[in-house]
Design a protein around this motif. Structure first.
Motif, PDB file in Angstrom:
ATOM      1  N   HIS A  20       0.861  -1.399  -0.074  1.00 43.10           N
ATOM      2  CA  HIS A  20      -0.078   0.067  -0.027  1.00 43.10           C
ATOM      3  C   HIS A  20       0.807   1.417  -0.024  1.00 43.10           C
ATOM      4  N   GLN A  22       1.615   5.240   0.916  1.00 46.69           N
ATOM      5  CA  GLN A  22       1.555   5.935   1.913  1.00 46.69           C
ATOM      6  C   GLN A  22       0.955   7.317   1.416  1.00 46.69           C
ATOM      7  N   HIS A  23      -0.141   7.585   2.344  1.00 47.29           N
ATOM      8  CA  HIS A  23      -1.056   9.010   1.944  1.00 47.29           C
ATOM      9  C   HIS A  23       0.017   9.908   2.378  1.00 47.29           C
ATOM     10  N   GLN A 151      -9.797   0.683  12.960  1.00 44.22           N
ATOM     11  CA  GLN A 151      -9.973   2.142  13.110  1.00 44.22           C
ATOM     12  C   GLN A 151     -11.472   2.281  13.615  1.00 44.22           C
ATOM     13  N   ARG A 186      -2.643   5.286  14.241  1.00 40.13           N
ATOM     14  CA  ARG A 186      -3.696   5.775  13.281  1.00 40.13           C
ATOM     15  C   ARG A 186      -2.964   5.760  11.952  1.00 40.13           C
ATOM     16  N   GLU A 187      -1.816   6.087  11.592  1.00 40.51           N
ATOM     17  CA  GLU A 187      -1.307   6.193  10.356  1.00 40.51           C
ATOM     18  C   GLU A 187      -0.928   4.732   9.951  1.00 40.51           C
ATOM     19  N   ASP A 190      -4.101   3.281   8.780  1.00 40.00           N
ATOM     20  CA  ASP A 190      -4.538   3.788   7.466  1.00 40.00           C
ATOM     21  C   ASP A 190      -3.760   2.880   6.483  1.00 40.00           C
ATOM     22  N   HIS A 191      -2.475   2.955   6.666  1.00 42.21           N
ATOM     23  CA  HIS A 191      -1.781   2.432   5.564  1.00 42.21           C
ATOM     24  C   HIS A 191      -2.060   0.981   5.583  1.00 42.21           C
ATOM     25  N   GLN A 193      -4.627  -0.945   6.223  1.00 40.15           N
ATOM     26  CA  GLN A 193      -6.123  -0.801   6.033  1.00 40.15           C
ATOM     27  C   GLN A 193      -6.692   0.368   5.462  1.00 40.15           C
ATOM     28  N   PRO A 194      -6.341   0.797   4.120  1.00 38.69           N
ATOM     29  CA  PRO A 194      -6.753   1.979   3.691  1.00 38.69           C
ATOM     30  C   PRO A 194      -8.312   2.054   3.415  1.00 38.69           C
ATOM     31  N   GLN A 196     -10.536   1.308   5.253  1.00 34.62           N
ATOM     32  CA  GLN A 196     -11.236   1.605   6.659  1.00 34.62           C
ATOM     33  C   GLN A 196     -10.719   3.088   6.943  1.00 34.62           C
ATOM     34  N   ARG A 197      -9.938   3.961   6.231  1.00 35.42           N
ATOM     35  CA  ARG A 197      -9.659   5.057   6.636  1.00 35.42           C
ATOM     36  C   ARG A 197     -10.686   6.055   7.127  1.00 35.42           C
TER      37      ARG A 197
END
Length: 204
Positions: A20, A22-23, A151, A186-187, A190-191, A193-194, A196-197
């Motif tokens: 995945h 990264q945002h 999340q 949290r980051e 999100d990384h 399991q995006p 479920q962001r």
């Protein structure tokens, strides 16, 4: 734990972390902040993956009693922030670097106390009981990785604080993970399991 959020195996966690993207977000430059690094140590147990965390000693001047990752401030002899994370981990919980398999790193995480934290994610295989550093670490404990990365178990308080628009809290049994530790978790969630962001429970 939600039935739609199954516990990840070691192989699934490694695959999701590696694949995945990264945002990206605009963050302060490194030059204005003091460098530090932490290790996010994941260990495989008979009932699944666990995350090793510490509780800081109550007599410390800063962040006394808070839950944190092993890690600390960069020193000139470290040469690289990964060495900072590995050195501090060995000092704080007695885990030698030879028992650490680093998977990669998350985005640098700035704090309102003028630190820039570089989180390194690792699989660890402790060959001996972990040892808390006297005067620095009050306790070493583990939480199921799936519980803190889910999340829906994250609570968020919206507040214009530094560069963030919310502060996260992750309760686990009688403990409350918050601050930079919860933000970094949290980051990581999100990384990994995006899909479920957007999930969290608002507190205001």
């Amino acid at each position: 734990m939600s039935p739609r959020q199954p516990q990840l195996t070691r192989e699934q966690f490694v695959q999701r972390f590696s694949l995945h993207r990264q945002h990206q977000a605009l963050r302060p430059s490194h030059s204005r902040l003091k460098l530090s690094a932490v290790l996010i140590p994941v260990v495989e147990r008979a009932d699944g993956l666990s995350l090793i965390l510490t509780q800081r000693a109550n007599q410390l001047r800063h962040h006394a009693g808070q839950i944190s990752f092993p890690g600390g401030r960069y020193e000139d002899g470290d040469q690289h922030l990964l060495n900072t994370a590995l050195r501090e981990t060995e000092e704080e919980i007695g885990l030698p670097r030879e028992q650490v398999e680093v998977l990669g790193q998350l985005r640098d995480y700035p704090t309102r106390f003028n630190f820039l934290i570089r989180p390194f994610v690792a699989l660890v295989t402790p060959q001996q009981p972990l040892r808390a550093q006297a005067g620095e670490v009050a306790e070493i404990f583990e939480v199921p990785l799936a519980a803190v990365l889910h999340q829906d178990n994250h609570y968020a308080y919206r507040i214009p604080l530094y560069i963030y628009d919310r502060v996260y809290f992750i309760p686990w049994q009688q403990r409350n993970i918050w601050g930079a530790t919860a933000g970094i978790l949290r980051e990581l969630a999100d990384h990994v399991q995006p899909e479920q962001r957007l999930n969290f429970r608002p507190l205001n």
